[in-house]
Design an enzyme around this catalytic site. Structure first.
Site, short mmCIF file in Angstrom:
data_model
loop_
_atom_site.label_atom_id
_atom_site.label_comp_id
_atom_site.label_asym_id
_atom_site.label_seq_id
_atom_site.Cartn_x
_atom_site.Cartn_y
_atom_site.Cartn_z
N ASP A 1 0.83 -1.20 0.00
CA ASP A 1 0.00 0.00 0.00
C ASP A 1 0.86 1.25 0.00
O ASP A 1 1.93 1.27 0.63
CB ASP A 1 -0.91 -0.04 1.24
CG ASP A 1 -2.05 0.96 1.15
OD1 ASP A 1 -2.31 1.48 0.03
OD2 ASP A 1 -2.68 1.23 2.18
N ASN B 1 -10.89 -2.94 -5.92
CA ASN B 1 -10.14 -1.95 -6.70
C ASN B 1 -10.82 -1.58 -8.02
O ASN B 1 -10.47 -0.56 -8.63
CB ASN B 1 -8.70 -2.41 -6.96
CG ASN B 1 -7.79 -2.29 -5.76
OD1 ASN B 1 -6.83 -3.04 -5.58
ND2 ASN B 1 -8.06 -1.32 -4.89
C1 FPP Z 1 -1.94 0.20 -3.42
O1 FPP Z 1 -1.49 1.53 -3.47
C2 FPP Z 1 -1.41 -0.52 -4.56
C3 FPP Z 1 -2.18 -1.09 -5.55
C4 FPP Z 1 -3.63 -1.01 -5.59
C5 FPP Z 1 -1.54 -1.74 -6.70
C6 FPP Z 1 -0.37 -2.59 -6.33
C7 FPP Z 1 0.24 -3.07 -7.56
C8 FPP Z 1 1.56 -3.15 -7.79
C9 FPP Z 1 2.61 -2.78 -6.82
C10 FPP Z 1 2.01 -3.70 -9.09
C11 FPP Z 1 2.02 -5.18 -9.07
C12 FPP Z 1 2.48 -5.68 -10.36
C13 FPP Z 1 2.48 -6.96 -10.75
C14 FPP Z 1 3.04 -7.33 -12.04
C15 FPP Z 1 1.95 -8.02 -9.92
P1 FPP Z 1 -2.56 2.69 -3.55
O2 FPP Z 1 -2.74 3.09 -4.97
O3 FPP Z 1 -3.81 2.27 -2.85
O4 FPP Z 1 -1.83 3.80 -2.76
P2 FPP Z 1 -2.48 4.97 -1.88
O5 FPP Z 1 -3.15 4.29 -0.70
O6 FPP Z 1 -1.28 5.76 -1.47
O7 FPP Z 1 -3.42 5.73 -2.77
#
Ligand code: FPP
Length: 240
Positions: free
Chosen positions: A18, A66
């Site tokens: 996260d 999501n």
């Molecule tokens: C949460 O951060 C992250 C996600 C919803 C996406 C996670 C995905 C990756 C790290 C890429 C994975 C790739 C592969 C190929 C498996 P957020 O966007 O919720 O962050 P925030 O809480 O700061 O808004």
């Protein structure tokens, strides 16, 4: 269930990655850049976890919830998955890591499904560590699906039987769950599998998560006493 009083490397490590969006915002960058850097952090995690002797690593890449994000971000994440999975193949094979995607894949675009199937096939022989990428995954979905499968087969619904029908079935319970980004929630991740997991919360935003951060979490885990409902004396074998 393996009993140990600490000093082990977790067999099954799970990570809620996260903080990509906040990492990007703090740098006045588009959220997409946060996710791209998040993929780099995931590469670092996979390599260090395998080096340290973790046998199963399950990461939360995309939750059932999501899809509620703006369409542009969902599309961007789909593109990123497809490209990252293709680019990653050789590195995973070289590291001896087999990849499996766990989740409801039906709604994913065709090219993402193809990239998943090809990468799963190409890495299937890897025996050093299994990497489960949870995509369109939710713990409630997983449990309902397991219970439905048992009901359809007319089998009794017992904890052991449910555990055998979960998406991560061959990999067993989670020993250590790490969540970055400062939030202290499970967010419908591995609800059943993490019932006895030690939970480590880190304020680090996911793109900043380094091999050293993983080592810190592993050191913290080593110091934990896992009692699985027993007393400390029972676990230590000193009960009279
Ligand atoms: C949460 O951060 C992250 C996600 C919803 C996406 C996670 C995905 C990756 C790290 C890429 C994975 C790739 C592969 C190929 C498996 P957020 O966007 O919720 O962050 P925030 O809480 O700061 O808004």
């Amino acid at each position: 269930m393996s009993l140990h009083t600490g000093s082990d490397i977790p067999h099954h490590l799970a990570v809620i990655m996260d903080g990509n969006g906040r990492w990007a915002k703090a740098r006045h960058l588009p959220r997409a850049e946060g996710h791209r850097q998040g993929v780099q952090a995931l590469h670092r995690l996979v390599e260090r976890a395998a080096e340290r002797g973790v046998k199963v690593l399950t990461v939360f890449a995309f939750s059932s919830e999501n899809w509620r994000r703006p369409a542009a971000e969902v599309n961007m994440l789909m593109r990123l998955f497809a490209v990252a999975l293709r680019d990653w193949r050789t590195r995973l094979i070289d590291a001896g890591v087999s990849l499996r995607i766990v989740g409801e894949l039906e709604p994913f675009p065709e090219d993402v499904k193809t990239a998943i199937a090809q990468t799963e096939r190409a890495t299937a022989a890897g025996t050093r560590m299994r990497l489960n990428v949870a995509a369109n995954y939710g713990g409630r979905w997983d449990m309902c699906r397991a219970a439905s499968a048992l009901a359809a087969e007319g089998l009794p619904i017992t904890p052991e039987a449910i555990a055998q029908k979960l998406a991560t079935a061959p990999d067993g319970d989670v020993d250590l769950l790490i969540r970055t980004g400062g939030e202290q929630r499970i967010s419908n991740f591995l609800l059943w599998q993490a019932a006895y997991a030690e939970i480590y919360f880190s304020d680090c935003l996911w793109p900043d998560f380094s091999a050293a951060h993983l080592d810190e979490a592993l050191a913290w885990y080593e110091g934990r006493e896992r009692r699985f409902g027993m007393t400390s004396e029972q676990v230590r074998g000193t009960a009279g």
